[in-house]
Design an enzyme around this catalytic site. Structure first.
Site, PDB file in Angstrom:
ATOM      1  N   TYR A 153       0.853  -1.187   0.000  1.00 37.54           N
ATOM      2  CA  TYR A 153       0.000   0.000   0.000  1.00 37.54           C
ATOM      3  C   TYR A 153       0.884   1.230   0.000  1.00 37.54           C
ATOM      4  O   TYR A 153       1.826   1.327   0.784  1.00 37.54           O
ATOM      5  CB  TYR A 153      -0.891  -0.012   1.247  1.00 37.54           C
ATOM      6  CG  TYR A 153      -1.800   1.197   1.389  1.00 37.54           C
ATOM      7  CD1 TYR A 153      -2.821   1.445   0.478  1.00 37.54           C
ATOM      8  CD2 TYR A 153      -1.635   2.091   2.446  1.00 37.54           C
ATOM      9  CE1 TYR A 153      -3.662   2.545   0.616  1.00 37.54           C
ATOM     10  CE2 TYR A 153      -2.473   3.192   2.596  1.00 37.54           C
ATOM     11  CZ  TYR A 153      -3.484   3.411   1.672  1.00 37.54           C
ATOM     12  OH  TYR A 153      -4.313   4.497   1.822  1.00 37.54           O
ATOM     13  N   ASP A 246       9.123   2.808   0.026  1.00 40.21           N
ATOM     14  CA  ASP A 246       8.054   3.440   0.805  1.00 40.21           C
ATOM     15  C   ASP A 246       8.239   2.995   2.255  1.00 40.21           C
ATOM     16  O   ASP A 246       7.828   1.910   2.644  1.00 40.21           O
ATOM     17  CB  ASP A 246       6.679   3.027   0.274  1.00 40.21           C
ATOM     18  CG  ASP A 246       5.560   3.704   1.067  1.00 40.21           C
ATOM     19  OD1 ASP A 246       5.848   4.277   2.142  1.00 40.21           O
ATOM     20  OD2 ASP A 246       4.409   3.644   0.615  1.00 40.21           O
ATOM     21  N   LYS A 274       4.254   8.403   9.390  1.00 42.79           N
ATOM     22  CA  LYS A 274       3.982   7.764  10.682  1.00 42.79           C
ATOM     23  C   LYS A 274       4.965   8.187  11.788  1.00 42.79           C
ATOM     24  O   LYS A 274       4.768   9.248  12.370  1.00 42.79           O
ATOM     25  CB  LYS A 274       3.890   6.256  10.477  1.00 42.79           C
ATOM     26  CG  LYS A 274       2.709   5.959   9.524  1.00 42.79           C
ATOM     27  CD  LYS A 274       2.248   4.544   9.401  1.00 42.79           C
ATOM     28  CE  LYS A 274       0.922   4.494   8.648  1.00 42.79           C
ATOM     29  NZ  LYS A 274       0.916   3.823   7.369  1.00 42.79           N
TER      30      LYS A 274
HETATM   31  C1  PLP Z   1       0.240   4.358   6.038  1.00 41.90           C
HETATM   32  C2  PLP Z   1       0.977   4.174   4.765  1.00 41.90           C
HETATM   33  C3  PLP Z   1       0.861   5.065   3.686  1.00 41.90           C
HETATM   34  C4  PLP Z   1      -0.137   6.179   3.680  1.00 41.90           C
HETATM   35  O1  PLP Z   1       0.097   7.129   4.651  1.00 41.90           O
HETATM   36  P1  PLP Z   1      -1.112   8.075   5.104  1.00 41.90           P
HETATM   37  O2  PLP Z   1      -0.472   9.015   6.063  1.00 41.90           O
HETATM   38  O3  PLP Z   1      -2.147   7.183   5.698  1.00 41.90           O
HETATM   39  O4  PLP Z   1      -1.622   8.757   3.883  1.00 41.90           O
HETATM   40  C5  PLP Z   1       1.667   4.894   2.586  1.00 41.90           C
HETATM   41  N1  PLP Z   1       2.547   3.882   2.527  1.00 41.90           N
HETATM   42  C6  PLP Z   1       2.691   3.000   3.532  1.00 41.90           C
HETATM   43  C7  PLP Z   1       3.708   1.916   3.413  1.00 41.90           C
HETATM   44  C8  PLP Z   1       1.904   3.107   4.674  1.00 41.90           C
HETATM   45  O5  PLP Z   1       2.012   2.185   5.641  1.00 41.90           O
END
Ligand code: PLP
Length: 438
Positions: A153, A246, A274
């Site tokens: 994701y 990511d 995060k």
């Molecule tokens: C949580 C997450 C996102 C998206 O971040 P948001 O702050 O929710 O938009 C993108 N990539 C990864 C790997 C994530 O865990």
């Protein structure tokens, strides 16, 4: 945290009342889909307050928390260092829309731990960071296609809400109505850990980027095979694609210096989120100066944000990274190992097919045997058992993610006492979940 005997949570009248009102105001009563508990059924968790390892719902029930706001709270809920930093920052003003010293300090703190992030740009969400990286990679390489992996994701930007067609990886089809097919066709999806498929595609299609979660946390907890990430680096170099990590979830979780430190592979570009916001809305993308200088105003790639680098968010991030020393990181890792090993022992005693693993303070488990290497492997776990286990754990005051396909987290506020209590409660919960089936 209350001591044994294990509480059995039954009160939920206030939460149910709030959710009834919420459902009239928000789709599904929530502001992000997984919170609606569709993955497990039952009334969603309505949070009231958190401190340290614990979270309380609107009915006053207490839980040892392993969701931790889906990853950011590496120091636990409302840590004093973060509250103090916020209080100080707040008195100076809540937003300026101008450069501040705190944002330079946070960028320095990130570069200290991830030297390959010579330059960054702060955004307010991981979605924004990943979306901007897709644009930047396309601009740098003058190519349009992006390769991603099944089960990874990268936020909800159009380019990433895409799934491959059946069989071998093919040109993408939209995963959501509203994503134009013409755009989805530019995103190619391969199975995670399938280096051969990536090799085939990278040599056939000019790729702007090969993008991945270096450890997957968004389809359960899935680790790369030893050769996978070095293989992607080699293929990117051979074919002129950029390698993009990511690390929105893995950053400052799977190693002190993130995936580059853990796997010994340096990406071209990185997304963070995060943890770097310490519970406030912060994300970032970055990499080598020569790449980042393509971003406006030094370069032509446009990207902006009214609240980007927000002073409260920067203060929370700085306090969090400041407290997350290598020693603290190592200690959270040891606690995570203790919990994961304890869970394996419990599953063995109950005779349940089970696999669990962790990297640093990020962890996960599946009710199935063997190593989970792909999203397909993850989907073959016993999801009905997970649902019963989730609810049994919740009734006993342990908060797990309401989906069999989400990673879990640990914080510096979880000590041996909390881990021991968690294992005791989860042992009972697994017994109860199994008894329900029989
Ligand atoms: C949580 C997450 C996102 C998206 O971040 P948001 O702050 O929710 O938009 C993108 N990539 C990864 C790997 C994530 O865990």
């Amino acid at each position: 945290m209350t001591a044994s005997p294990t509480p059995l949570t039954t009160r939920n009248a206030r939460s149910a009342e709030i959710m009834t009102r919420a459902r009239t105001r928000f789709p599904g009563g929530v502001n992000s889909p997984v919170r609606a508990f569709r993955g497990v059924g039952g009334e969603p968790f309505v949070a009231a307050r958190g401190k340290g390892a614990c979270i309380w719902d609107a009915d006053g029930n207490e839980y040892i928390d392993y969701v931790l706001s889906w990853g950011p709270l590496v120091l636990g809920h409302a840590p004093d260092v973060v509250l103090q930093a916020l209080q100080q920052a707040m008195h100076d003003g809540t937003s300026f829309g101008m450069p501040t010293e705190r944002e330079v300090e946070l960028a320095d703190a990130i570069a200290d731990r991830m030297p390959h992030l010579e330059m960054v740009r702060f955004t307010s969400s991981g979605t924004e960071a990943a979306m901007s990286l897709a644009r930047l990679a396309r601009a740098i390489t003058k190519r349009d296609h992006i390769l991603k992996f099944e089960g990874c994701y990268h936020g909800h930007a159009d380019a990433f809400l895409v799934r491959a067609g059946s069989g071998v990886a093919t040109l993408g089809l939209p995963d959501s109505p509203g994503v134009p097919e013409a755009l989805a066709r530019l995103t190619i999806t391969c199975e995670y850990n399938d280096l051969e498929a990536v090799a085939r595609i990278a040599h056939e299609v000019p790729l702007a980027a090969i993008m991945l979660e270096p450890i997957v946390g968004n389809s359960g907890f899935i680790q790369p095979d030893p050769g996978f990430i070095p293989g992607l680096r080699r293929l990117a170099d051979e074919t002129g694609a950029l390698l993009v990590f990511d690390e929105v979830m893995t950053g400052f979780r799977i190693a002190y210096g993130g995936a580059a430190e853990r796997f010994g592979v340096t990406p071209d570009l990185t997304a963070l989120g995060k943890v770097i916001g310490g519970g406030l809305p912060v994300a970032a993308y970055g990499g080598k100066r020569e790449f980042m200088e393509h971003v406006a105003p030094t370069g032509p790639v446009y990207q902006a944000g009214t609240l980007s680098g927000n002073p409260l968010a920067m203060a929370a991030g700085l306090a969090t990274l400041g407290a997350l020393t290598r020693a603290v990181h190592d200690s959270i890792t040891a606690q995570t190992e203790m919990l994961v090993q304890g869970l394996r022992d419990i599953a063995t005693r109950h005779g349940v097919p089970f696999t669990a693993a962790h990297a640093g303070s990020m962890w996960g488990f599946f009710f199935r045997d063997g190593v989970v290497r792909t999203y397909d492997d993850a989907k073959q776990s016993d999801v009905p058992l997970f649902r019963r286990f989730f609810h049994a754990a919740r009734r006993r005051g342990v908060s797990l993610a309401p989906s069999a396909f989400e990673a879990a987290f640990m914080s510096a506020a979880h000590g041996p006492r909390e881990i021991g209590e968690t294992l005791h409660r989860l042992d009972e919960a697994l017994g109860a979940a199994l008894a329900e089936r029989d």
